[in-house]
Design a protein around this motif. Sequence first.
Motif, PDB file in Angstrom:
ATOM      1  N   VAL A 136       0.817  -1.223   0.000  1.00 32.64           N
ATOM      2  CA  VAL A 136       0.000   0.000   0.000  1.00 32.64           C
ATOM      3  C   VAL A 136       0.846   1.268   0.000  1.00 32.64           C
ATOM      4  O   VAL A 136       0.297   2.360  -0.190  1.00 32.64           O
ATOM      5  N   LEU A 137       2.142   1.147   0.201  1.00 33.20           N
ATOM      6  CA  LEU A 137       2.995   2.344   0.219  1.00 33.20           C
ATOM      7  C   LEU A 137       2.908   3.144  -1.084  1.00 33.20           C
ATOM      8  O   LEU A 137       2.787   4.377  -1.047  1.00 33.20           O
ATOM      9  N   PRO A 138       2.951   2.506  -2.271  1.00 33.96           N
ATOM     10  CA  PRO A 138       2.759   3.294  -3.503  1.00 33.96           C
ATOM     11  C   PRO A 138       1.402   3.988  -3.553  1.00 33.96           C
ATOM     12  O   PRO A 138       1.294   5.122  -4.034  1.00 33.96           O
ATOM     13  N   PHE A 139       0.373   3.315  -3.056  1.00 39.95           N
ATOM     14  CA  PHE A 139      -0.966   3.911  -3.050  1.00 39.95           C
ATOM     15  C   PHE A 139      -0.994   5.170  -2.189  1.00 39.95           C
ATOM     16  O   PHE A 139      -1.544   6.216  -2.589  1.00 39.95           O
ATOM     17  N   PHE A 140      -0.392   5.116  -0.998  1.00 42.25           N
ATOM     18  CA  PHE A 140      -0.355   6.284  -0.128  1.00 42.25           C
ATOM     19  C   PHE A 140       0.498   7.403  -0.741  1.00 42.25           C
ATOM     20  O   PHE A 140       0.194   8.586  -0.560  1.00 42.25           O
ATOM     21  N   THR A 141       1.539   7.022  -1.453  1.00 48.62           N
ATOM     22  CA  THR A 141       2.353   8.031  -2.131  1.00 48.62           C
ATOM     23  C   THR A 141       1.542   8.759  -3.192  1.00 48.62           C
ATOM     24  O   THR A 141       1.657   9.983  -3.359  1.00 48.62           O
ATOM     25  N   ALA A 142       0.717   8.017  -3.911  1.00 52.35           N
ATOM     26  CA  ALA A 142      -0.149   8.635  -4.918  1.00 52.35           C
ATOM     27  C   ALA A 142      -1.127   9.613  -4.268  1.00 52.35           C
ATOM     28  O   ALA A 142      -1.409  10.691  -4.814  1.00 52.35           O
ATOM     29  N   ILE A 143      -1.648   9.256  -3.101  1.00 55.19           N
ATOM     30  CA  ILE A 143      -2.560  10.152  -2.389  1.00 55.19           C
ATOM     31  C   ILE A 143      -1.840  11.443  -1.992  1.00 55.19           C
ATOM     32  O   ILE A 143      -2.388  12.547  -2.125  1.00 55.19           O
ATOM     33  N   PHE A 144      -0.596  11.325  -1.529  1.00 54.48           N
ATOM     34  CA  PHE A 144       0.152  12.521  -1.143  1.00 54.48           C
ATOM     35  C   PHE A 144       0.402  13.432  -2.350  1.00 54.48           C
ATOM     36  O   PHE A 144       0.242  14.653  -2.264  1.00 54.48           O
ATOM     37  N   ILE A 145       0.795  12.836  -3.468  1.00 51.13           N
ATOM     38  CA  ILE A 145       1.060  13.640  -4.665  1.00 51.13           C
ATOM     39  C   ILE A 145      -0.203  14.375  -5.101  1.00 51.13           C
ATOM     40  O   ILE A 145      -0.166  15.570  -5.427  1.00 51.13           O
ATOM     41  N   ALA A 146      -1.329  13.654  -5.090  1.00 48.29           N
ATOM     42  CA  ALA A 146      -2.594  14.290  -5.485  1.00 48.29           C
ATOM     43  C   ALA A 146      -2.968  15.397  -4.501  1.00 48.29           C
ATOM     44  O   ALA A 146      -3.420  16.486  -4.893  1.00 48.29           O
ATOM     45  N   SER A 147      -2.754  15.163  -3.213  1.00 47.14           N
ATOM     46  CA  SER A 147      -3.115  16.152  -2.197  1.00 47.14           C
ATOM     47  C   SER A 147      -2.261  17.417  -2.307  1.00 47.14           C
ATOM     48  O   SER A 147      -2.726  18.523  -1.986  1.00 47.14           O
ATOM     49  N   SER A 148      -1.023  17.250  -2.751  1.00 43.62           N
ATOM     50  CA  SER A 148      -0.140  18.413  -2.861  1.00 43.62           C
ATOM     51  C   SER A 148      -0.666  19.438  -3.853  1.00 43.62           C
ATOM     52  O   SER A 148      -0.368  20.636  -3.745  1.00 43.62           O
ATOM     53  N   ARG A 149      -1.456  18.992  -4.803  1.00 44.82           N
ATOM     54  CA  ARG A 149      -2.012  19.924  -5.780  1.00 44.82           C
ATOM     55  C   ARG A 149      -3.083  20.826  -5.162  1.00 44.82           C
ATOM     56  O   ARG A 149      -3.416  21.870  -5.705  1.00 44.82           O
ATOM     57  N   TRP A 150      -3.606  20.387  -4.016  1.00 49.63           N
ATOM     58  CA  TRP A 150      -4.596  21.195  -3.316  1.00 49.63           C
ATOM     59  C   TRP A 150      -3.923  22.317  -2.542  1.00 49.63           C
ATOM     60  O   TRP A 150      -4.290  23.491  -2.669  1.00 49.63           O
ATOM     61  N   PHE A 151      -2.906  21.955  -1.732  1.00 50.11           N
ATOM     62  CA  PHE A 151      -2.283  23.017  -0.926  1.00 50.11           C
ATOM     63  C   PHE A 151      -1.247  23.823  -1.695  1.00 50.11           C
ATOM     64  O   PHE A 151      -0.738  24.815  -1.183  1.00 50.11           O
ATOM     65  N   ASP A 152      -0.951  23.418  -2.945  1.00 50.98           N
ATOM     66  CA  ASP A 152      -0.146  24.264  -3.826  1.00 50.98           C
ATOM     67  C   ASP A 152      -1.016  25.191  -4.673  1.00 50.98           C
ATOM     68  O   ASP A 152      -0.495  25.946  -5.518  1.00 50.98           O
ATOM     69  N   PHE A 153      -2.339  25.109  -4.471  1.00 54.60           N
ATOM     70  CA  PHE A 153      -3.314  25.955  -5.186  1.00 54.60           C
ATOM     71  C   PHE A 153      -3.282  25.742  -6.701  1.00 54.60           C
ATOM     72  O   PHE A 153      -3.506  26.676  -7.471  1.00 54.60           O
ATOM     73  N   ARG A 154      -3.000  24.508  -7.118  1.00 55.33           N
ATOM     74  CA  ARG A 154      -2.970  24.221  -8.550  1.00 55.33           C
ATOM     75  C   ARG A 154      -4.301  23.663  -9.069  1.00 55.33           C
ATOM     76  O   ARG A 154      -4.590  23.748 -10.246  1.00 55.33           O
ATOM     77  N   HIS A 155      -5.086  23.049  -8.192  1.00 51.25           N
ATOM     78  CA  HIS A 155      -6.339  22.423  -8.628  1.00 51.25           C
ATOM     79  C   HIS A 155      -7.412  22.577  -7.570  1.00 51.25           C
ATOM     80  O   HIS A 155      -7.124  22.684  -6.370  1.00 51.25           O
ATOM     81  N   HIS A 156      -8.634  22.565  -8.041  1.00 49.98           N
ATOM     82  CA  HIS A 156      -9.786  22.498  -7.158  1.00 49.98           C
ATOM     83  C   HIS A 156      -9.970  21.043  -6.689  1.00 49.98           C
ATOM     84  O   HIS A 156      -9.449  20.109  -7.295  1.00 49.98           O
ATOM     85  N   GLY A 157     -10.730  20.877  -5.605  1.00 52.51           N
ATOM     86  CA  GLY A 157     -10.887  19.551  -5.017  1.00 52.51           C
ATOM     87  C   GLY A 157     -11.456  18.524  -5.980  1.00 52.51           C
ATOM     88  O   GLY A 157     -10.966  17.388  -6.063  1.00 52.51           O
ATOM     89  N   PHE A 158     -12.492  18.893  -6.722  1.00 52.83           N
ATOM     90  CA  PHE A 158     -13.108  17.938  -7.646  1.00 52.83           C
ATOM     91  C   PHE A 158     -12.152  17.573  -8.777  1.00 52.83           C
ATOM     92  O   PHE A 158     -12.166  16.434  -9.254  1.00 52.83           O
ATOM     93  N   ASP A 159     -11.322  18.524  -9.198  1.00 56.30           N
ATOM     94  CA  ASP A 159     -10.346  18.233 -10.255  1.00 56.30           C
ATOM     95  C   ASP A 159      -9.382  17.136  -9.805  1.00 56.30           C
ATOM     96  O   ASP A 159      -9.041  16.227 -10.578  1.00 56.30           O
ATOM     97  N   ILE A 160      -8.947  17.223  -8.560  1.00 55.43           N
ATOM     98  CA  ILE A 160      -8.014  16.235  -8.011  1.00 55.43           C
ATOM     99  C   ILE A 160      -8.697  14.887  -7.874  1.00 55.43           C
ATOM    100  O   ILE A 160      -8.142  13.848  -8.253  1.00 55.43           O
ATOM    101  N   LEU A 161      -9.901  14.887  -7.338  1.00 58.64           N
ATOM    102  CA  LEU A 161     -10.637  13.638  -7.141  1.00 58.64           C
ATOM    103  C   LEU A 161     -10.894  12.933  -8.468  1.00 58.64           C
ATOM    104  O   LEU A 161     -10.674  11.726  -8.602  1.00 58.64           O
ATOM    105  N   PHE A 162     -11.336  13.692  -9.467  1.00 64.48           N
ATOM    106  CA  PHE A 162     -11.655  13.079 -10.755  1.00 64.48           C
ATOM    107  C   PHE A 162     -10.387  12.577 -11.450  1.00 64.48           C
ATOM    108  O   PHE A 162     -10.397  11.511 -12.067  1.00 64.48           O
ATOM    109  N   GLY A 163      -9.304  13.329 -11.341  1.00 59.31           N
ATOM    110  CA  GLY A 163      -8.047  12.854 -11.912  1.00 59.31           C
ATOM    111  C   GLY A 163      -7.586  11.575 -11.258  1.00 59.31           C
ATOM    112  O   GLY A 163      -7.088  10.652 -11.934  1.00 59.31           O
ATOM    113  N   PHE A 164      -7.740  11.476  -9.942  1.00 65.91           N
ATOM    114  CA  PHE A 164      -7.348  10.258  -9.230  1.00 65.91           C
ATOM    115  C   PHE A 164      -8.196   9.072  -9.668  1.00 65.91           C
ATOM    116  O   PHE A 164      -7.695   7.946  -9.791  1.00 65.91           O
ATOM    117  N   ILE A 165      -9.482   9.316  -9.906  1.00 70.38           N
ATOM    118  CA  ILE A 165     -10.363   8.241 -10.384  1.00 70.38           C
ATOM    119  C   ILE A 165      -9.922   7.770 -11.765  1.00 70.38           C
ATOM    120  O   ILE A 165      -9.887   6.562 -12.043  1.00 70.38           O
TER     121      ILE A 165
END
Length: 443
Positions: free
Chosen positions: A317-346
């Motif tokens: 699961v370590l790669p999976f958690f790493t993917a979550i961190f990378i996706a989350s960084s786009r939120w606090f870097d102000f690069r994407h809205h929440g739904f954009d990140i969620l849909f990209g992850f899907i």
Amino acid sequence: MPEYGFPSAQSRKSKLSAVVIGSYVFDWLILIVVGVIGVVLGNVTPNKRPFSLQDPNISFPFTVHETVTSALLLTCNAAIPVAVILIVVMIFVPGPTVPEGTPKSMIWKRKLWELHTGWLGLALSLISAWIITQGMKNLFGKPRPDLLSRCQPDIANIAQYIVGFHTPADDGSLNGPYNGQLLSADVCKNPDKKLLDDGFRSYPSGHASSAAAGLIYLSFFLASKFAITIPFVPDGTPSQDTGLVTAFPSRLRGATNHLDTSYEAVRQAAQQNPDIERSASPVDSAAAKQIGAHNSAVLSVRRQAAAPPLYLLLVTVLPFFTAIFIASSRWFDFRHHGFDILFGFIIGTICAWFAFRYYHLPIRSGAGWAWGPRSHDKAFWAGLGSWSYATDKKHWVRPGDEAERVTGQRADDIELGMRYRSKVDNTSHAEGSETAAMGSEHV
């Protein structure tokens, strides 16, 4: 002489033919071409959705130093998975089930094939997510949260960029002051066209989709190779039998061989046959011996599976958690809205699952193996009505299958029906037809 119309193993080559190899080379070329198209789409000017200068959702500051840069993303979602797949295959494949005396050439063939399918599935996952995300970014043209920081709007002439409804003025005209109406992207005067165009690529998140596509695929791969799955009872196990879910099935008495001892089954059987209790009674010596033999072979359901070690689960699961961190960084870097990140992850997750299952057996029932190569006859095309790309057109058994064929068993030529069966089968079929014809005449 070959049996059942099959050519002997010695008469057929077990090596991959040039046609089969060429078909997989063509697969790689297709992926490369699609990847290049994705790069081109990244340089195409996207649609630019109108926005308001008073929208707080696009008023965030521009982050100069991103938490996960594009280079770091490529390292995490591609370079690291490539290296991990290589290491796992070289060390753990083909595993402890290889019989003694197996030629090293066969072992290396299996290693190389598992490596090839592992990398090919990873490439399919990454490039699929890449092309889907890039295409959607250009189509939707959604402003990023930091768009206004990139825009440099022409405030002096803002009225000429208003799209849609204008603010009414005191004199009744529609030339009133700006009051948050939507503006066209032409209001932005930033000379850095690349930076400005990228401000309209918020949906969906490319970091999220790419991270999920590469790292979740790696989690699937590791779970497959290390047999990491939720414990389960294999299909076909009579788990409905209450005898198998008791604390100590081997201590049971009064059960008969191949008999469902669940309450409902016994009750219905007793109603239909009053003698069932007497016939199953261990008073009879022969029945008692059969019951003893059955009880000694009973295996409790709880002993048919066990939870894998947690350290292996953590590795998986370590790669999976790493993917979550990378996706989350786009939120606090102000690069994407929440739904954009969620849909990209899907998107990335779906691509990872599809690519893994496209080249690998299910985790719960595949023992960690990838699907085998295509057959020579169906390397590029199988045709309508074909059961599998793994079979020859003339025979169900194909070159190379003899190394993995179960001794004493044969496979039917399913796709060809009676055409390649033995003369004995044809004769029996003919006799059956004559009998049927005679019966029809009597009728």
